[in-house]
Design an enzyme around this catalytic site. Structure first.
Site, PDB file in Angstrom:
ATOM      1  N   GLY A  10    -105.141 -23.566  49.468  1.00 11.15           N
ATOM      2  CA  GLY A  10    -104.980 -22.116  49.317  1.00 11.15           C
ATOM      3  C   GLY A  10    -106.308 -21.447  49.637  1.00 11.15           C
ATOM      4  CB  VAL A  12    -110.405 -21.671  45.831  1.00  9.88           C
ATOM      5  CG1 VAL A  12    -111.668 -22.425  45.448  1.00  9.88           C
ATOM      6  CG2 VAL A  12    -110.293 -20.372  45.042  1.00  9.88           C
ATOM      7  N   GLY A  13    -109.460 -23.468  48.250  1.00  6.76           N
ATOM      8  CA  GLY A  13    -109.532 -24.765  48.928  1.00  6.76           C
ATOM      9  C   GLY A  13    -109.919 -24.624  50.388  1.00  6.76           C
ATOM     10  CG  ASP A  33    -100.990 -26.489  49.726  1.00 11.62           C
ATOM     11  OD1 ASP A  33    -101.973 -25.836  49.325  1.00 11.62           O
ATOM     12  OD2 ASP A  33     -99.806 -26.204  49.399  1.00 11.62           O
ATOM     13  CG  HIS A 175    -114.578 -20.040  34.432  1.00 10.34           C
ATOM     14  ND1 HIS A 175    -115.605 -19.285  34.920  1.00 10.34           N
ATOM     15  CD2 HIS A 175    -113.602 -19.981  35.378  1.00 10.34           C
ATOM     16  CE1 HIS A 175    -115.261 -18.791  36.104  1.00 10.34           C
ATOM     17  NE2 HIS A 175    -114.044 -19.190  36.398  1.00 10.34           N
TER      18      HIS A 175
HETATM   19  P1  NAD Z   1    -103.905 -20.112  45.978  1.00 15.61           P
HETATM   20  O1  NAD Z   1    -102.563 -19.735  45.457  1.00 15.61           O
HETATM   21  O2  NAD Z   1    -104.441 -19.402  47.171  1.00 15.61           O
HETATM   22  O3  NAD Z   1    -103.923 -21.687  46.305  1.00 15.61           O
HETATM   23  C1  NAD Z   1    -103.367 -22.649  45.464  1.00 15.61           C
HETATM   24  C2  NAD Z   1    -102.736 -23.682  46.378  1.00 15.61           C
HETATM   25  O4  NAD Z   1    -102.314 -24.793  45.581  1.00 15.61           O
HETATM   26  C3  NAD Z   1    -101.485 -23.190  47.113  1.00 15.61           C
HETATM   27  O5  NAD Z   1    -101.683 -23.338  48.512  1.00 15.61           O
HETATM   28  C4  NAD Z   1    -100.366 -24.070  46.601  1.00 15.61           C
HETATM   29  O6  NAD Z   1     -99.364 -24.359  47.569  1.00 15.61           O
HETATM   30  C5  NAD Z   1    -101.153 -25.311  46.216  1.00 15.61           C
HETATM   31  N1  NAD Z   1    -100.462 -26.216  45.306  1.00 15.61           N
HETATM   32  C6  NAD Z   1     -99.687 -25.915  44.222  1.00 15.61           C
HETATM   33  N2  NAD Z   1     -99.241 -27.051  43.650  1.00 15.61           N
HETATM   34  C7  NAD Z   1     -99.755 -28.079  44.382  1.00 15.61           C
HETATM   35  C8  NAD Z   1     -99.672 -29.495  44.283  1.00 15.61           C
HETATM   36  N3  NAD Z   1     -98.961 -30.082  43.308  1.00 15.61           N
HETATM   37  N4  NAD Z   1    -100.312 -30.254  45.201  1.00 15.61           N
HETATM   38  C9  NAD Z   1    -101.020 -29.674  46.202  1.00 15.61           C
HETATM   39  N5  NAD Z   1    -101.151 -28.326  46.338  1.00 15.61           N
HETATM   40  C10 NAD Z   1    -100.520 -27.556  45.436  1.00 15.61           C
HETATM   41  O7  NAD Z   1    -104.915 -19.992  44.753  1.00 15.61           O
HETATM   42  P2  NAD Z   1    -106.527 -19.899  44.817  1.00 15.61           P
HETATM   43  O8  NAD Z   1    -106.939 -18.472  44.807  1.00 15.61           O
HETATM   44  O9  NAD Z   1    -107.008 -20.812  45.870  1.00 15.61           O
HETATM   45  O10 NAD Z   1    -106.879 -20.484  43.365  1.00 15.61           O
HETATM   46  C11 NAD Z   1    -106.628 -21.843  43.080  1.00 15.61           C
HETATM   47  C12 NAD Z   1    -106.984 -22.181  41.645  1.00 15.61           C
HETATM   48  O11 NAD Z   1    -108.400 -22.087  41.474  1.00 15.61           O
HETATM   49  C13 NAD Z   1    -106.368 -21.253  40.599  1.00 15.61           C
HETATM   50  O12 NAD Z   1    -106.004 -21.984  39.461  1.00 15.61           O
HETATM   51  C14 NAD Z   1    -107.521 -20.309  40.261  1.00 15.61           C
HETATM   52  O13 NAD Z   1    -107.391 -19.720  38.989  1.00 15.61           O
HETATM   53  C15 NAD Z   1    -108.672 -21.277  40.324  1.00 15.61           C
HETATM   54  N6  NAD Z   1    -110.018 -20.678  40.499  1.00 15.61           N
HETATM   55  C16 NAD Z   1    -111.002 -21.235  39.752  1.00 15.61           C
HETATM   56  C17 NAD Z   1    -112.296 -20.754  39.883  1.00 15.61           C
HETATM   57  C18 NAD Z   1    -113.406 -21.387  39.073  1.00 15.61           C
HETATM   58  O14 NAD Z   1    -114.518 -20.857  39.074  1.00 15.61           O
HETATM   59  N7  NAD Z   1    -113.168 -22.493  38.394  1.00 15.61           N
HETATM   60  C19 NAD Z   1    -112.568 -19.680  40.738  1.00 15.61           C
HETATM   61  C20 NAD Z   1    -111.522 -19.158  41.498  1.00 15.61           C
HETATM   62  C21 NAD Z   1    -110.228 -19.673  41.368  1.00 15.61           C
END
Ligand code: NAD
Length: 309
Positions: A10, A12-13, A33, A175
């Site tokens: 997604g 962040v990834g 994903d 956090h």
């Molecule tokens: P996003 O919705 O853009 O991406 C998440 C991705 O995970 C999606 O592409 C989805 O299809 C995929 N996914 C869901 N279940 C899955 C599985 N079982 N296997 C593989 N992929 C799977 O979200 P994002 O904005 O990238 O955020 C991702 C996570 O990171 C969220 O939980 C967010 O709260 C967290 N986050 C953490 C921090 C931090 O500082 N720790 C900062 C920003 C975001």
């Protein structure tokens, strides 16, 4: 480091993958994903930036978990991001379920890897990953404080007009609302930040740091932050890959440090090729310790919810 796998292609990834490729932190990056073709599409797009950024890192993606095989580092960014008005704890149940399945894949295909958890609530999910894998804490930790500290540094740079390159900040704790920014440890090239910013302004910066994620979410509306979170992942991966022995705030399992155990939360740690090599203990003053304990009890509340799922 040869291979980094990122689970969750997604925002962040994908951002982290792009930055890791640009920096050539490793030779291969695998994206996984569940959305059909999404990881493959992201990987292809990143590969096509290689002539601009002059890298030859291999980037590939799939919805087949075998793609993470033999990764040295697995970064978990899969899960639901929160929506405006939600706290990070509101996505706990859904994201624990997602993480549980992912951990099965990691145990099967990358059993010798190091795990970096990013998905929220990161403190609770890091604890869960540590428990389920049974791995040493040096191989299971989370990202939060590197991002929170970069937010605080940026706010200090904006306020003072100084280069953010000269600003050092430190943020501990959970956090979320109970994170513990430590102004006593904030400096501009070694000079205490209090010399440049008065008490009232500093309090505003601390509050804004705590709400840093919510501020961006409220502005973007349909997405939470991902540029700085991606960069924070890269800072940690780079410290491990290059065995830099950097002291960075990580979500770490405490084993008696700060008089706590059986909890994962933000504390300064040494990161090198041994993963999380050491938790650094600070001599917190009375006020700082009170905030730290508040953070502990908030996370313990989430851990109780986790236990009841
Ligand atoms: P996003 O919705 O853009 O991406 C998440 C991705 O995970 C999606 O592409 C989805 O299809 C995929 N996914 C869901 N279940 C899955 C599985 N079982 N296997 C593989 N992929 C799977 O979200 P994002 O904005 O990238 O955020 C991702 C996570 O990171 C969220 O939980 C967010 O709260 C967290 N986050 C953490 C921090 C931090 O500082 N720790 C900062 C920003 C975001």
């Amino acid at each position: 480091m040869n291979k980094i796998a990122i689970i969750g292609a997604g925002r962040v990834g994908e951002t982290a993958a792009q930055m890791l490729a640009e920096k050539e932190t490793c030779r291969e990056i695998a994206l996984l994903d569940v959305r059909e073709d999404a990881a493959r599409g992201a990987a292809l797009d990143i590969c096509q930036t290689s002539p601009f950024f002059d890298f030859d890192t291999r980037v590939y993606g799939s919805e087949n978990p075998v793609v993470i095989a033999d990764a040295d580092l697995v970064v978990v960014t899969a899960g639901l991001p929160r929506k405006p008005g939600m706290s990070r704890s509101d996505v706990l149940e859904a994201n624990v379920r997602i993480l549980d399945g992912i951990l099965d894949q990691v145990l099967e295909f990358a059993p010798d890897s190091t795990l970096l958890i990013v998905s929220n609530p990161v403190d609770v999910l890091t604890f869960y990953a540590w428990k389920k894998t049974g791995w040493d804490r040096s191989r299971v930790f989370g990202q939060a404080g590197v991002l929170d500290a970069s937010r605080m540094a940026n706010f200090i740079a904006q306020e003072t007009g100084f280069s953010s390159m000269d600003i050092t900040t430190l943020v501990l704790g959970g956090h979320g609302d109970t994170m513990v920014p430590l102004p006593r440890y904030c400096t501009v090239n070694g000079i205490p930040v209090r010399q440049f910013i008065d008490q009232e302004k500093l309090a505003e910066i601390i509050a804004r740091t705590r709400d840093g994620g919510a501020e961006i979410l409220a502005l973007r509306k349909t997405s939470s932050a991902y540029d700085a979170p991606g960069a924070a992942v890269v800072a940690m991966a780079d410290a491990i890959s290059h065995n830099r022995k950097r002291i960075l705030p990580c979500v770490a399992l405490l084993e008696g440090e700060y008089q706590e155990s059986d909890i994962a939360m933000g504390v300064p740690c040494i990161l090198g090729d041994g993963g999380l090599e050491k938790v650094v203990e600070l001599q917190l003053n009375e006020d700082e310790l009170a905030l730290f304990r508040q953070s502990v009890s908030y996370i313990r509340g989430d851990l109780e919810r986790l236990a009841s799922l």
